[in-house]
Motif scaffolding. Structure first.
Motif, PDB file in Angstrom:
ATOM      1  N   THR A 184      31.193  14.198  17.460  1.00  0.00           N
ATOM      2  CA  THR A 184      29.809  14.594  17.155  1.00  0.00           C
ATOM      3  C   THR A 184      29.749  16.050  16.701  1.00  0.00           C
ATOM      4  O   THR A 184      29.048  16.383  15.725  1.00  0.00           O
ATOM      5  CB  THR A 184      28.919  14.397  18.394  1.00  0.00           C
ATOM      6  OG1 THR A 184      29.017  13.049  18.845  1.00  0.00           O
ATOM      7  CG2 THR A 184      27.463  14.708  18.056  1.00  0.00           C
ATOM      8  N   THR A 209      30.250   6.230  17.110  1.00  0.00           N
ATOM      9  CA  THR A 209      29.381   7.410  17.116  1.00  0.00           C
ATOM     10  C   THR A 209      28.757   7.565  15.746  1.00  0.00           C
ATOM     11  O   THR A 209      29.234   6.995  14.751  1.00  0.00           O
ATOM     12  CB  THR A 209      30.155   8.685  17.494  1.00  0.00           C
ATOM     13  OG1 THR A 209      29.230   9.782  17.610  1.00  0.00           O
ATOM     14  CG2 THR A 209      31.207   9.011  16.442  1.00  0.00           C
ATOM     15  N   ARG A 210      27.711   8.372  15.739  1.00  0.00           N
ATOM     16  CA  ARG A 210      26.942   8.556  14.507  1.00  0.00           C
ATOM     17  C   ARG A 210      26.323   9.933  14.516  1.00  0.00           C
ATOM     18  O   ARG A 210      26.002  10.471  15.577  1.00  0.00           O
ATOM     19  CB  ARG A 210      25.851   7.480  14.399  1.00  0.00           C
ATOM     20  CG  ARG A 210      24.949   7.585  13.180  1.00  0.00           C
ATOM     21  CD  ARG A 210      23.880   6.489  13.263  1.00  0.00           C
ATOM     22  NE  ARG A 210      23.029   6.433  12.098  1.00  0.00           N
ATOM     23  CZ  ARG A 210      21.905   7.120  11.939  1.00  0.00           C
ATOM     24  NH1 ARG A 210      21.493   7.941  12.906  1.00  0.00           N
ATOM     25  NH2 ARG A 210      21.180   7.000  10.838  1.00  0.00           N
ATOM     26  N   GLN A 211      26.194  10.506  13.349  1.00  0.00           N
ATOM     27  CA  GLN A 211      25.456  11.758  13.194  1.00  0.00           C
ATOM     28  C   GLN A 211      24.341  11.517  12.167  1.00  0.00           C
ATOM     29  O   GLN A 211      24.627  11.104  11.042  1.00  0.00           O
ATOM     30  CB  GLN A 211      26.398  12.872  12.706  1.00  0.00           C
ATOM     31  CG  GLN A 211      25.728  14.198  12.388  1.00  0.00           C
ATOM     32  CD  GLN A 211      25.035  14.821  13.576  1.00  0.00           C
ATOM     33  OE1 GLN A 211      25.476  14.669  14.711  1.00  0.00           O
ATOM     34  NE2 GLN A 211      23.929  15.509  13.336  1.00  0.00           N
ATOM     35  N   PRO A 212      23.097  11.696  12.522  1.00  0.00           N
ATOM     36  CA  PRO A 212      22.540  12.226  13.776  1.00  0.00           C
ATOM     37  C   PRO A 212      22.847  11.296  14.966  1.00  0.00           C
ATOM     38  O   PRO A 212      22.788  10.087  14.852  1.00  0.00           O
ATOM     39  CB  PRO A 212      21.044  12.290  13.512  1.00  0.00           C
ATOM     40  CG  PRO A 212      20.888  12.204  12.021  1.00  0.00           C
ATOM     41  CD  PRO A 212      22.038  11.410  11.533  1.00  0.00           C
ATOM     42  N   PHE A 213      23.152  11.928  16.087  1.00  0.00           N
ATOM     43  CA  PHE A 213      23.565  11.173  17.258  1.00  0.00           C
ATOM     44  C   PHE A 213      22.364  10.519  17.914  1.00  0.00           C
ATOM     45  O   PHE A 213      21.297  11.115  18.075  1.00  0.00           O
ATOM     46  CB  PHE A 213      24.265  12.100  18.260  1.00  0.00           C
ATOM     47  CG  PHE A 213      24.753  11.397  19.481  1.00  0.00           C
ATOM     48  CD1 PHE A 213      25.894  10.614  19.418  1.00  0.00           C
ATOM     49  CD2 PHE A 213      24.060  11.500  20.687  1.00  0.00           C
ATOM     50  CE1 PHE A 213      26.354   9.952  20.554  1.00  0.00           C
ATOM     51  CE2 PHE A 213      24.516  10.837  21.812  1.00  0.00           C
ATOM     52  CZ  PHE A 213      25.657  10.056  21.750  1.00  0.00           C
ATOM     53  N   ASP A 214      22.552   9.264  18.285  1.00  0.00           N
ATOM     54  CA  ASP A 214      21.512   8.524  18.993  1.00  0.00           C
ATOM     55  C   ASP A 214      22.219   7.660  20.034  1.00  0.00           C
ATOM     56  O   ASP A 214      22.970   6.739  19.703  1.00  0.00           O
ATOM     57  CB  ASP A 214      20.715   7.643  18.025  1.00  0.00           C
ATOM     58  CG  ASP A 214      19.523   6.982  18.702  1.00  0.00           C
ATOM     59  OD1 ASP A 214      19.440   7.038  19.949  1.00  0.00           O
ATOM     60  OD2 ASP A 214      18.690   6.406  17.982  1.00  0.00           O
ATOM     61  N   GLU A 215      22.017   7.989  21.306  1.00  0.00           N
ATOM     62  CA  GLU A 215      22.713   7.299  22.387  1.00  0.00           C
ATOM     63  C   GLU A 215      22.427   5.807  22.386  1.00  0.00           C
ATOM     64  O   GLU A 215      23.271   4.999  22.799  1.00  0.00           O
ATOM     65  CB  GLU A 215      22.294   7.940  23.721  1.00  0.00           C
ATOM     66  CG  GLU A 215      23.130   7.506  24.900  1.00  0.00           C
ATOM     67  CD  GLU A 215      22.792   8.301  26.150  1.00  0.00           C
ATOM     68  OE1 GLU A 215      22.289   7.693  27.101  1.00  0.00           O
ATOM     69  OE2 GLU A 215      23.009   9.539  26.152  1.00  0.00           O
ATOM     70  N   GLN A 216      21.240   5.424  21.917  1.00  0.00           N
ATOM     71  CA  GLN A 216      20.875   4.009  21.928  1.00  0.00           C
ATOM     72  C   GLN A 216      21.691   3.190  20.919  1.00  0.00           C
ATOM     73  O   GLN A 216      21.744   1.958  21.007  1.00  0.00           O
ATOM     74  CB  GLN A 216      19.384   3.844  21.623  1.00  0.00           C
ATOM     75  CG  GLN A 216      18.493   4.438  22.687  1.00  0.00           C
ATOM     76  CD  GLN A 216      17.011   4.251  22.367  1.00  0.00           C
ATOM     77  OE1 GLN A 216      16.653   3.760  21.296  1.00  0.00           O
ATOM     78  NE2 GLN A 216      16.163   4.626  23.306  1.00  0.00           N
ATOM     79  N   LEU A 217      22.312   3.886  19.955  1.00  0.00           N
ATOM     80  CA  LEU A 217      23.084   3.177  18.944  1.00  0.00           C
ATOM     81  C   LEU A 217      24.552   3.029  19.309  1.00  0.00           C
ATOM     82  O   LEU A 217      25.307   2.358  18.589  1.00  0.00           O
ATOM     83  CB  LEU A 217      22.970   3.910  17.593  1.00  0.00           C
ATOM     84  CG  LEU A 217      21.567   3.998  16.987  1.00  0.00           C
ATOM     85  CD1 LEU A 217      21.605   4.794  15.693  1.00  0.00           C
ATOM     86  CD2 LEU A 217      21.008   2.606  16.742  1.00  0.00           C
ATOM     87  N   ASP A 247      16.891   2.856  10.050  1.00  0.00           N
ATOM     88  CA  ASP A 247      15.662   3.607   9.768  1.00  0.00           C
ATOM     89  C   ASP A 247      15.007   3.238   8.443  1.00  0.00           C
ATOM     90  O   ASP A 247      14.007   3.847   8.064  1.00  0.00           O
ATOM     91  CB  ASP A 247      15.949   5.117   9.794  1.00  0.00           C
ATOM     92  CG  ASP A 247      17.118   5.486   8.882  1.00  0.00           C
ATOM     93  OD1 ASP A 247      17.469   4.685   8.000  1.00  0.00           O
ATOM     94  OD2 ASP A 247      17.677   6.582   9.065  1.00  0.00           O
TER      95      ASP A 247
END
Length: 511
Positions: A184, A209-217, A247
């Motif tokens: 991240t 993981t992903r940026q923008p980080f989203d814990e739900q994903l 999104d």
């Protein structure tokens, strides 16, 4: 609209259209160029992320191989294995991506870990990676889904290898956990715009993981997405435009699969972000183009207005000229036409007679004339009134007009109730026949005339024919004079024979 104004207007419209089309074409090319540059940038970024992930997992995998080799050599039940804690701690500190290292036996119990702390209750037998290694004897590295570390409570990516006994049976596992924040933090160093995204996924479609980080994903399954259903099976890397399921933003997806590890790095740049500079330039340039078009349109409108005013003035001048010419023709016609009967008047007759006389003299052809007079016309006026008399003359004149069978024939109101028909190139016989047709035609009108013995309006006619030539040219007065004399004799006979309705009231001139 005048053709000149139309052409000027067309020129202005075409000029504005050409500027608009060229500007639209240039803007579209600039947009396409910006998108192409964004695709290239996202592709390069995906390759860089894939290389980073490959280097990270390769380093950790090498470390795990070292631990597995030592544990296998020592034996998983050897006390020397527990003495590996300092080594694991040192290795962990040398690898910034690591959250921890540990070795567990075939029951899942923790034997040694990089933290050096004793965890008598530590057990990983319920973890998916442990179950997989226990049930599969493949020696390959396993990268699992993200989970919470039981020792640090951090989000970590488990990387594990199987440890076997000397007989090949399951002896336990060597586990390295990569702190999720390591990726991240690294991904935050890349500028992907307001709506861009960077992701690291397993080949089975699990999002790590992903940026923008989203814990739900975290650990969300994308195996049914276009990337895993169509793109990856077709090629290990590529660029594709799509609409995000997360999104709804339209993005350019660049992906790169790792060759050695079951991972996929992806970069998704928003088209709106990629075109942000283009949008600002378009706003500025569009205002400039609109201003230019407004100036051209205003100038063109003024020019066309001036042309229209000039053309309008010219049209008015032409219309005035035409009206004047029409008025002159009307005046000329009135000057040569009898106002009551519409026949040629005496002035027109004199001009025409002189022309036809000269023509007959040149060509040697005959020139004839039939002169008529309405019988008992004074009595008709006395009985029926002058208005009826005028109508009677109009009807007689109309019938006489109908006798103009050739271009040179001319019906004339000679004076009062006298009328005549000028017959160029007509001999005496033809004049006599015409006189009879005129007389019979007028009588056939059946205009009631009680004072006329015939009971209807009749006419007396006299005709004359001359043959002018260059050697012997009889005077022009002879044509009319002798016809008038013949008419006089015809009228005299008509007066003496008042009771004879079937007689022919016409006479030729004396030879």
């Amino acid at each position: 609209m005048h053709p000149v104004s139309r052409r000027a207007k067309l020129f202005v419209v075409l000029a504005c259209a050409a500027i608009t089309v060229l500007y639209a074409w240039q803007s579209w090319n600039a947009r396409r160029s910006d998108l192409d540059n964004a695709r290239i940038a996202s592709g390069n970024m995906a390759k860089a992320l894939a290389q980073h992930a490959n280097d990270t997992f390769q380093g950790i995998d090498g470390l795990l191989l070292n631990v597995v080799d030592r544990a296998t050599m020592l034996g998983i039940g050897s006390p020397l294995v527990t003495e590996m804690a300092p080594l694991l701690r040192r290795l962990s500190e040398e690898m910034p991506a690591l959250d921890g290292l540990l070795v567990s036996d075939e029951t899942g119990r923790w034997i040694v870990n990089s933290s050096g702390d004793a965890h008598p209750q530590g057990n990983n037998s319920d973890r998916a990676y442990f179950i997989y290694h226990r049930d599969h004897d493949e020696p390959s590295v396993l990268i699992g889904a993200v989970l919470r570390s039981r020792s640090t409570n951090h989000w970590v990516i488990p990387v594990s290898r199987r440890i076997n006994h000397r007989d090949g049976s399951f002896a336990g596992i060597a586990l390295a956990t990569i702190e999720l924040d390591y990726f991240t933090r690294f991904y935050r160093t890349f500028d992907v715009g307001l709506n861009g995204a960077i992701g690291l996924l397993l080949r089975n479609g699990t999002l790590l993981t992903r940026q923008p980080f989203d814990e739900q994903l975290i650990n969300r399954d994308f195996s049914d997405s276009l990337l895993f259903r169509q793109l990856l099976p077709a090629a290990p890397n590529g660029v594709h435009t799509y609409k995000s399921r997360i999104d709804g933003v339209r993005r350019m997806l660049s992906y790169q699969a790792l060759d050695k590890y079951p991972l996929v790095a992806m970069v998704a740049l928003s088209e709106d972000d990629a075109l942000d500079d283009w949008h600002r330039e378009i706003m500025v340039y569009s205002l400039g183009v609109l201003l230019l078009l407004f100036i051209i349109a205003t100038f063109g409108r003024h020019l066309i207005g001036q042309i229209e005013l000039r053309m309008k003035a010219e049209r008015k001048a032409v219309a005035a000229k035409n009206e004047l010419q029409e008025l002159n023709r009307t005046l000329e016609m009135l000057a040569h036409q009898d106002g009551l009967t519409g026949l040629a008047n005496r002035r027109h007759f004199d001009d025409t007679l002189a022309k036809e006389y000269r023509r007959a003299a040149r060509g040697g052809g005959p020139l004839s004339l039939v002169l008529i007079d309405v019988d008992f016309f004074k009595q008709y006026n006395d009985i029926y009134g002058h208005q009826a008399g005028d109508e009677c003359l109009r009807r007689v004149g109309k019938m006489l007009k109908e006798m103009e069978r050739r271009p040179g024939d001319l019906a004339v109101r000679y004076g009062g109730e006298e009328m005549l028909l000028l017959l160029p190139n007509t001999d005496e016989t033809g004049a006599a026949q015409m006189a009879e047709r005129i007389r019979a035609g007028i009588q056939a009108l059946n205009i009631v005339h009680s004072a006329n013995p015939a009971g209807v309006v009749t006419v007396s006619a006299g005709y004359n024919s001359i043959l002018p030539d260059r050697q012997h040219v009889p005077p022009i007065e002879e044509l009319v004079g002798q016809a008038d004399a013949a008419l006089y004799r015809s009228c005299a006979i008509s007066a003496r024979s008042a009771g004879a309705k079937q007689r022919a009231n016409w006479r030729r001139s004396s030879p």
